[in-house]
Scaffold this motif. Structure first.
Motif: not given
Lengths: 324, 315
Positions: B230-232, B234-237, B304-312
């Protein structure tokens, strides 16, 4: 494997024996049995007749109540046996244990057999005992044997309905559906089929000749008294011939009913003629127990095969069904 | 890597003809031993079907599943002997007490008669219901029933626990207690599979996760691996906390080649970067003037919402 089935059976037995549903059915049965035996006995008194075998006649009254109560008991124990567990979510918890699906159904069946056996034996014996005390009738060894045989076949009848209702419960997701179907079948066998048989009889034979009915009413001097002085033999024969044919048609149609086979056995056991003389005509002599068992062999076989068929079907449906 | 659960090309089809539904579509899932594995997906994505196959309540249409080394289709009883399951939509015998329910289930679990009561009380204590042991289940709230459900899964002290929608119907406090319980059991070496659509409830305790949608496994791996992807993309925060009333110069950070965004609010500075600049930032804040102004530097994990949305969304 049976260890788990017995564990489930033990819990089921405790649950059922302490349930209001069971006590209600047993209570109603006792009440109806005692009331009907009392009315039978009262009938003897006001009719001025001497009962040939008072205990047998009292037992036959109990048997007619049992013909309604035994199926209800079977249905009451089975209609939610599996579907209820499914509805409550307890089946999921049970099946998440290291047990086989067979254990669940075996446990249910073992418990039901014990409860049905106990309820019918205790309530029948209680009804008989109360009747003996109330009416002060003498009991012979033959009476006791007949009552024991009656109890066994009543258990089989109740178990037949249990097996049928269990079968419905295995594939039903709602207990209400299972109850409606089971009750529907009972009502059909107990009431509707005899109405259908009457309609079919009239459709096939036509209405009984008015003259024949008049003859029947004139000749009917108490149960089974067909000696009819002053009535021409031809008219009596006309009536008997009609009744014979009607009984034949009725027995063919009602052969589909498990209740009919049970009634045939108990009627024979307690001295009712079920042959050409028609319905409810008491014979003067009561056949011996071996004679009853041999003449009613087909009824006995049907009564035993019926629950076996539905138990096997329940097994097949339940063990093959996959539950999420 | 030693596996507690392994599925291979697992397919489950319900019905046939026009009413055919493919509930699972070639699922290859690997759950490492001693992990807390989150199986995330919306309702109807196939999670419960997958769990039911793992414990032998359903048979797969094709493919295979091995749980603790046993074939799920052939040795389901052996699996259920070793697995504690909290099924979705479970129920208890309401007319019985909590202790009676658990003692009965302990009998079916094969626990010796002299230990059943003790084990049942221990399980009730673990979930905080010991004081309600003799209360009828009919008097229990939904949250208490859920806790009792967890207790029944713990009865046989299993090496693998499978919880299907464990936090449904329980209050936030109960969910927090459940998370603590899972952490504790995981520390004892137990493998825990959590299936849920409420990932914000349990996502934070997972070491591994898989996301399932419409019967397909979209992704699986360790939480670090999932976050990294996800970071790769969407970027590292990163977040720098500055001492109250202080400000840090941002020019040096802004000049870092991969930094794309810097936001500042109160005493926090959030940095979004295309690449991992954690070590560079760390070197920076240990030097003057930063070292006297900065309280902390923390990488911000994707939620987790971001991760989930990213893979969905096909990430």
């Amino acid at each position: 494997m049976m260890k788990n089935a017995f564990s489930i059976a033990r819990k089921e037995f405790t649950d059922t024996i302490t349930s209001k549903r069971l006590w209600l059915i047993a209570g109603i049965f006792l009440l109806f049995s005692i009331a009907s035996t009392y009315s039978t006995s009262f009938g003897f008194m006001i009719g001025g007749q001497q009962a040939v075998r008072p205990m047998v006649q009292i037992a036959s009254t109990i048997a007619s109540t049992m013909a309604y109560m035994a199926p209800l008991l079977g249905i009451a124990l089975a209609f939610d046996a599996i579907s209820g567990e499914r509805e409550r979510g307890t089946l999921r918890i049970l099946l998440s244990r290291p047990i086989y699906r067979e254990d669940v159904i075996n446990g249910k069946i073992i418990s039901a057999l014990a409860v049905i056996g106990l309820t019918i034996a205790v309530s029948s014996l209680a009804s008989v005992s109360v009747s003996i005390l109330l009416h002060k009738v003498a009991v012979t060894l033959d009476d006791v044997a007949r009552i024991c045989i009656f109890i066994v076949f009543s258990i089989v009848l109740s178990f037949a309905y249990y097996a049928f209702s269990l079968f419905i419960s295995t594939f039903s997701n709602k207990s209400s559906h299972s109850l409606i179907i089971s009750m529907g079948v009972w009502i059909f066998f107990a009431f509707i089929l005899s109405i259908i048989s009457s309609f079919v009889t009239i459709a096939v034979l036509g209405s009984p000749p008015t003259r024949a009915i008049a003859v029947f009413n004139r000749t009917r001097r108490g149960f089974g008294n067909f000696t009819s002085p002053g009535v021409p033999a031809s008219e009596l024969e006309e009536y008997l011939s009609y009744m014979r044919k009607a009984a034949e048609i009725s027995s063919i149609i009602q052969a589909f009913s498990i209740n009919y086979h049970y009634t045939q056995i108990t009627d024979s056991l307690f001295g009712f003629a079920t042959g050409p003389l028609g319905f409810g005509q008491r014979e003067r002599t009561i056949a011996s127990i071996p004679t009853v068992l041999s003449t009613r062999l087909i009824d006995i076989i049907v009564l035993i095969v019926f629950p076996i068929v539905f138990l096997v079907a329940s097994y097949m449906v339940f063990t093959k069904r996959q539950e999420k | 890597m030693s596996l507690a659960i392994e599925t291979e090309k697992l397919v489950k089809i319900y019905g046939n003809g026009k009413s055919m539904v493919k509930a699972l579509n070639s699922i290859d899932m690997k759950v490492p031993k001693a992990s807390v594995f989150g199986l995330f997906g919306p309702n109807g994505s196939g999670k419960t079907t997958l769990i039911s196959i793992l414990v032998g309540l359903l048979l797969p249409t094709s493919g295979s599943a091995r749980v603790l080394g046993f074939d799920a289709a052939k040795h389901s009883v052996e699996i259920r002997r070793r697995v504690g399951l909290l099924p979705e939509g479970f129920g208890f015998y309401d007319h019985m007490t909590a202790l009676e329910n658990l003692t009965f289930l302990a009998t079916l679990d094969g626990i010796p008669s002299d230990q059943r009561r003790k084990r049942a009380l221990e399980a009730l204590e673990t979930v905080g219901l010991k004081d309600r042991a003799d209360a009828k289940v009919s008097t229990f709230s939904r949250g208490m029933r859920q806790r009792l459900g967890v207790a029944q899964a713990l009865l046989k002290d299993p090496e693998l626990l499978i919880f299907d929608e464990p936090t449904v119907g329980i209050d936030p406090e109960g969910a927090a207690e459940f998370r603590n319980l899972v952490r504790r059991m995981n520390r004892e070496g137990k493998t825990i599979l959590l299936s849920t659509h409420l990932l914000y409830e349990v996502g934070m305790i997972c070491t591994h996760a898989a996301i399932i949608r419409e019967g397909r496994l979209l992704v699986q791996g360790s939480v670090d691996e999932l976050c990294h992807s996800v970071r790769k993309e969407k970027g590292f925060r990163y977040e720098i906390r500055v001492k109250p009333g202080s400000e840090i110069p941002l020019q040096e950070i802004r000049s870092m080649p991969s930094v794309v965004e810097i936001t500042q609010s109160d005493n926090r500075v959030t940095i979004l970067s295309k690449n991992d600049i954690g070590s560079s930032l760390f070197s920076l804040i240990t030097k003057s003037p930063y070292k006297d102004l900065v309280e902390s530097l923390t990488p911000v994990e994707p939620s987790w919402e971001e991760i989930y949305r990213f893979y969905q969304e096909g990430g």
